[in-house]
Design a protein around this motif. Structure first.
Motif, mmCIF file in Angstrom:
data_model
loop_
_atom_site.group_PDB
_atom_site.id
_atom_site.type_symbol
_atom_site.label_atom_id
_atom_site.label_comp_id
_atom_site.label_asym_id
_atom_site.label_seq_id
_atom_site.Cartn_x
_atom_site.Cartn_y
_atom_site.Cartn_z
ATOM 1 N N THR A 38 -4.732 -3.915 -13.540
ATOM 2 C CA THR A 38 -6.089 -3.834 -12.974
ATOM 3 C C THR A 38 -6.205 -2.783 -11.870
ATOM 4 O OG1 THR A 38 -5.521 -5.515 -11.339
ATOM 5 C CG2 THR A 38 -6.487 -6.299 -13.392
ATOM 6 N N ASP A 39 -5.216 -1.891 -11.730
ATOM 7 C CA ASP A 39 -5.233 -0.934 -10.616
ATOM 8 C C ASP A 39 -6.482 -0.064 -10.629
ATOM 9 O OD1 ASP A 39 -2.734 -1.891 -9.978
ATOM 10 O OD2 ASP A 39 -1.704 -0.337 -11.166
ATOM 11 N N PHE A 40 -7.041 0.158 -9.443
ATOM 12 C CA PHE A 40 -8.231 1.007 -9.330
ATOM 13 C C PHE A 40 -7.828 2.470 -9.467
ATOM 14 C CE2 PHE A 40 -11.247 3.584 -6.935
ATOM 15 C CZ PHE A 40 -12.443 3.177 -7.512
ATOM 16 N N GLY A 41 -8.638 3.238 -10.197
ATOM 17 C CA GLY A 41 -8.412 4.678 -10.267
ATOM 18 C C GLY A 41 -7.361 5.111 -11.271
ATOM 19 N N ALA A 42 -6.911 4.216 -12.151
ATOM 20 C CA ALA A 42 -5.922 4.600 -13.170
ATOM 21 C C ALA A 42 -6.604 5.520 -14.201
ATOM 22 C CB ALA A 42 -5.378 3.356 -13.857
ATOM 23 N N PRO A 43 -5.827 6.363 -14.910
ATOM 24 C CA PRO A 43 -6.429 7.236 -15.936
ATOM 25 C C PRO A 43 -7.222 6.401 -16.948
ATOM 26 C CG PRO A 43 -4.098 7.744 -15.643
ATOM 27 C CD PRO A 43 -4.379 6.529 -14.814
ATOM 28 N N PRO A 44 -8.349 6.932 -17.448
ATOM 29 C CA PRO A 44 -9.219 6.177 -18.348
ATOM 30 C C PRO A 44 -8.452 5.560 -19.515
ATOM 31 C CG PRO A 44 -10.242 8.265 -17.793
ATOM 32 C CD PRO A 44 -8.873 8.272 -17.168
ATOM 33 N N ASN A 45 -8.772 4.329 -19.851
ATOM 34 C CA ASN A 45 -8.231 3.607 -21.007
ATOM 35 C C ASN A 45 -6.706 3.481 -21.000
ATOM 36 O OD1 ASN A 45 -10.803 3.109 -22.301
ATOM 37 N ND2 ASN A 45 -10.886 5.326 -22.585
ATOM 38 N N SER A 46 -6.109 3.519 -19.803
ATOM 39 C CA SER A 46 -4.654 3.356 -19.722
ATOM 40 C C SER A 46 -4.280 1.905 -19.427
ATOM 41 C CB SER A 46 -4.082 4.267 -18.630
ATOM 42 O OG SER A 46 -4.631 3.918 -17.372
ATOM 43 N N GLN A 47 -5.273 1.053 -19.190
ATOM 44 C CA GLN A 47 -4.998 -0.348 -18.862
ATOM 45 C C GLN A 47 -5.829 -1.260 -19.765
ATOM 46 O OE1 GLN A 47 -3.933 0.434 -14.167
ATOM 47 N NE2 GLN A 47 -5.960 -0.308 -14.631
ATOM 48 N N VAL A 48 -5.601 -1.105 -21.071
ATOM 49 C CA VAL A 48 -6.425 -1.823 -22.043
ATOM 50 C C VAL A 48 -5.532 -2.492 -23.082
ATOM 51 C CG1 VAL A 48 -8.360 -1.622 -23.641
ATOM 52 C CG2 VAL A 48 -8.140 0.019 -21.768
ATOM 53 N N SER A 49 -5.621 -3.806 -23.189
ATOM 54 C CA SER A 49 -4.859 -4.500 -24.233
ATOM 55 C C SER A 49 -5.763 -4.663 -25.458
ATOM 56 C CB SER A 49 -4.417 -5.872 -23.733
ATOM 57 O OG SER A 49 -5.525 -6.748 -23.773
ATOM 58 N N PHE A 50 -5.198 -5.146 -26.545
ATOM 59 C CA PHE A 50 -6.011 -5.359 -27.752
ATOM 60 C C PHE A 50 -7.108 -6.384 -27.501
ATOM 61 C CE2 PHE A 50 -2.091 -3.863 -30.174
ATOM 62 C CZ PHE A 50 -2.641 -2.616 -30.440
ATOM 63 N N VAL A 51 -6.822 -7.348 -26.627
ATOM 64 C CA VAL A 51 -7.848 -8.354 -26.299
ATOM 65 C C VAL A 51 -9.029 -7.670 -25.615
ATOM 66 C CG1 VAL A 51 -8.356 -10.415 -24.916
ATOM 67 C CG2 VAL A 51 -6.159 -10.221 -26.089
ATOM 68 N N ASP A 52 -8.729 -6.812 -24.621
ATOM 69 C CA ASP A 52 -9.796 -6.139 -23.873
ATOM 70 C C ASP A 52 -10.588 -5.188 -24.769
ATOM 71 O OD1 ASP A 52 -8.490 -7.273 -21.643
ATOM 72 O OD2 ASP A 52 -7.170 -5.517 -21.512
ATOM 73 N N ALA A 53 -9.918 -4.641 -25.793
ATOM 74 C CA ALA A 53 -10.574 -3.693 -26.686
ATOM 75 C C ALA A 53 -11.361 -4.412 -27.782
ATOM 76 C CB ALA A 53 -9.541 -2.751 -27.300
ATOM 77 N N GLY A 54 -11.334 -5.755 -27.763
ATOM 78 C CA GLY A 54 -12.122 -6.525 -28.728
ATOM 79 C C GLY A 54 -11.610 -6.417 -30.152
ATOM 80 N N MET A 55 -10.298 -6.224 -30.315
ATOM 81 C CA MET A 55 -9.745 -6.140 -31.673
ATOM 82 C C MET A 55 -9.869 -7.498 -32.359
ATOM 83 S SD MET A 55 -8.735 -3.156 -32.353
ATOM 84 C CE MET A 55 -8.946 -1.718 -31.345
ATOM 85 N N PRO A 56 -10.223 -7.469 -33.655
ATOM 86 C CA PRO A 56 -10.392 -8.755 -34.358
ATOM 87 C C PRO A 56 -9.097 -9.546 -34.396
ATOM 88 C CG PRO A 56 -10.868 -6.864 -35.805
ATOM 89 C CD PRO A 56 -10.453 -6.301 -34.499
ATOM 90 N N GLY A 57 -9.225 -10.836 -34.250
ATOM 91 C CA GLY A 57 -8.064 -11.718 -34.390
ATOM 92 C C GLY A 57 -7.203 -11.840 -33.161
ATOM 93 N N MET A 58 -7.566 -11.183 -32.083
ATOM 94 C CA MET A 58 -6.765 -11.308 -30.843
ATOM 95 C C MET A 58 -7.125 -12.615 -30.144
ATOM 96 S SD MET A 58 -4.807 -8.818 -30.623
ATOM 97 C CE MET A 58 -4.690 -8.452 -32.356
ATOM 98 N N LEU A 59 -6.162 -13.211 -29.496
ATOM 99 C CA LEU A 59 -6.438 -14.466 -28.796
ATOM 100 C C LEU A 59 -6.365 -14.300 -27.279
ATOM 101 C CD1 LEU A 59 -4.697 -17.425 -30.662
ATOM 102 C CD2 LEU A 59 -7.149 -17.046 -30.279
ATOM 103 N N PRO A 60 -7.433 -14.646 -26.575
ATOM 104 C CA PRO A 60 -7.377 -14.602 -25.115
ATOM 105 C C PRO A 60 -6.489 -15.726 -24.583
ATOM 106 C CG PRO A 60 -9.457 -15.564 -25.845
ATOM 107 C CD PRO A 60 -8.723 -15.135 -27.083
ATOM 108 N N VAL A 61 -5.709 -15.419 -23.549
ATOM 109 C CA VAL A 61 -4.888 -16.451 -22.890
ATOM 110 C C VAL A 61 -5.219 -16.411 -21.407
ATOM 111 C CG1 VAL A 61 -2.539 -17.203 -22.343
ATOM 112 C CG2 VAL A 61 -3.028 -16.148 -24.572
ATOM 113 N N ILE A 62 -5.588 -17.546 -20.857
ATOM 114 C CA ILE A 62 -6.053 -17.552 -19.470
ATOM 115 C C ILE A 62 -4.928 -17.221 -18.488
ATOM 116 C CG2 ILE A 62 -5.728 -20.038 -19.116
ATOM 117 C CD1 ILE A 62 -8.823 -18.940 -17.747
ATOM 118 N N ASN A 63 -5.281 -16.435 -17.486
ATOM 119 C CA ASN A 63 -4.345 -16.009 -16.445
ATOM 120 C C ASN A 63 -4.385 -17.027 -15.306
ATOM 121 O OD1 ASN A 63 -3.167 -14.801 -14.210
ATOM 122 N ND2 ASN A 63 -4.031 -12.771 -14.622
#
Ligand code: ADP
Ligand code: MG
Length: 493
Positions: free
Chosen positions: A42-67
């Motif tokens: 979640t670092d601020f100012g990281a290069p665009p799209n360098s902190q994205v998991s499949f869940v965040d990208a809305g890929m089908p079939g991914m399962l969210p797991v609560i932090n």
């Protein structure tokens, strides 16, 4: 309870007084290394799209797991707001389309939020306080960001922020003017920072407010509200409220009706503008997210979090008033930032606590403000200031020299006690030395002596001259006493 609005707070219209009613919805980004339902950073100012998991990208079939960490932070915040923690809460899907919301929905909480009713005590000018009710706090995902100004033909999407945990904190409509709304946000930010649950950085968007404003006749039923979206500075919040309340009063006074709508604040024009009316409002089709079970909290865990809470601003303020004898105003200023409060305590321990508070508020904060620095960047340590105050209290140096000494240590560094010795800044209390200085001044100004005898107020001029003569090091009381005796002036009184 909320202090009743004073008539001075009413706005005078053509047809009498109006009362402004304000409620805030604040989005606070949770301090957490990973997102709410994914392990992406979640670092601020990281290069665009360098902190994205499949869940965040809305890929089908991914399962969210609560932090778990994000849940802990929400509980911590709820406890800090003296709010009810709901042992069972539910995550819902809030469905809408945005180019930067790849799943087509945001996971949020709707009917069953993790935190229920609480309160925030706000500090008003003159040391007064008022209470603003909290309706709820819920956890939800942030969306990504669309960038329209990077390319002439394309828009870009950065999903780094997609899925980052937000706490939405909803106040009751308990505020009555822009100053109260600003005081509320300042206090809320202070509490979040003390708790370490949100960094409160409005420039980076870690804290953003939607401002709801309506107007009514004093004491009447609530009027129709407008919601001003995403106002991102305290100054703009105040400006938006001032503008919006006047706009609504003008509408009603000219026979019209305020339409419920969402507006945006144009900071350049200093005005609010319509974005969409209530009729165009989204129907989000909320429903419980089928990927996530209801969140059940363990009572022992909540207790353990509660036991780990730091001393919060209000408690600290009460302690500073009681233990250090500070005014409510001074204590309020000092506890506004935890770092400032720590600095104060390191400085005041074993010293004249009130002198320390004045010193901090006038001399230190004055110099810091001028240079645009915060207390963390202060070039003079709390310990060094402690030494300066202690030397002032015990008469080693005069109040005037104390300020000069601070200037020296501020720009050149060094141990204040060593500087006092090296530059011979000790206060002259030795009567002989003062008497000699007095004689020199009198000898040089015989005409003034006669004048002073006729008009004792002129003695002040002599005090100034003697202080000059001694390089500001003479003890002013001693100078006064010597002068009075020498010029045979009557005792004051
Ligand atoms: P929504 O979720 O549609 O925005 P809420 O009922 O949750 O509606 O209210 C959102 C915010 O609006 C709250 O902070 C609340 O205090 C504030 N609010 C509600 N009614 C009024 C009103 N008449 N005037 C000003 N603020 C209001
Ligand atoms: Mg709203």
């Amino acid at each position: 309870m909320n202090a009743p609005a004073k008539s001075s707070k009413y706005i005078r219209g053509e047809s009498g007084d109006w009362e402004v009613v304000i409620g805030l919805e604040v989005h606070a980004q949770v301090v957490s290394k990973a997102k709410l339902f994914s392990g992406a950073a979640t670092d601020f100012g990281a290069p665009p799209n360098s902190q994205v998991s499949f869940v965040d990208a809305g890929m089908p079939g991914m399962l969210p797991v609560i932090n778990r960490r994000c849940v802990e932070q929400a509980i911590r915040t709820g406890l800090g707001l003296r709010a009810k923690i709901n042992r069972v809460s539910v995550f819902d899907r809030k469905n809408y389309f945005y180019p930067d919301l790849p799943s087509g929905y945001q996971i949020s909480q709707y009917k069953q939020p993790i935190v229920g009713e609480g309160e925030v005590i706000i500090d008003l000018p003159g040391g007064e306080t008022a209470t603003v009710g909290i309706e709820r706090l819920h956890l939800e995902q942030d969306a990504g960001k669309s960038l329209h100004d990077q390319h002439a033909d394309y828009s870009y999407v950065d999903l780094n922020r997609a899925g980052v945990a937000l706490m939405e904190i909803v106040s009751r409509p308990d505020m009555r003017c822009a100053d109260e709304a600003v005081a509320y946000l300042k206090k809320l930010r202070a509490i979040l920072r003390y708790l370490g649950t949100c960094d409160g950085n409005m420039e980076e968007g870690s804290l953003r407010a939607d401002v709801n404003v309506s107007v009514r006749r004093p004491g009447a039923e609530l009027g129709t509200r407008c919601e001003i979206k995403n106002v991102n500075s305290l100054r703009f919040i105040a400006q938006a409220i001032e503008y919006e309340s006047r706009r609504q009063i003008e509408i009603v006074e000219s026979g019209g009706k305020v339409k419920q709508e969402t507006r945006l604040f144009d900071s350049r024009a200093g005005e609010t503008r319509s974005m969409r009316s209530k009729e165009e409002a989204h129907d989000y089709r909320y429903f419980p997210d089928p990927d996530l079970l209801p969140l059940e909290l363990d009572a022992a865990w909540i207790k353990a979090i509660e036991a780990s809470l730091p001393e919060l601003p209000d408690e600290k303020k009460a302690r500073f008033i009681k233990d250090y004898g500070l005014s409510a105003y001074d204590a309020g200023v000092i506890v506004a930032e935890r770092e400032l409060a720590d600095y104060y305590e390191a400085m005041a321990r074993g010293a004249d606590a009130k002198l320390a508070a004045n010193w901090l508020n006038n001399e230190i904060l004055g110099r810091l403000n001028k240079q645009g620095l915060s207390i963390g960047d202060c070039p003079v340590s709390a310990e060094a200031n402690h030494a300066i105050i202690a030397m002032t209290s015990d008469g080693t140096i005069s109040g005037k020299i104390a300020k000069d000494l601070l200037d020296i240590v501020w720009s050149e560094g060094g141990d204040p006690r060593a500087v006092v010795e090296a530059r011979a800044l000790r206060q002259v209390t030795d009567t002989r030395a003062i008497e000699e200085a007095v004689e020199r001044v009198i000898a040089a100004n015989p005409d003034k002596v006669a004048q002073a005898k006729a008009k004792p107020k002129l003695a002040g001029w002599f005090v100034g001259q003697v202080m000059k003569e001694t390089g500001g090091k003479a003890n002013p009381q001693a100078v006064n006493a010597v002068l009075k005796a020498r010029l045979e002036l009557p005792e004051e009184g």
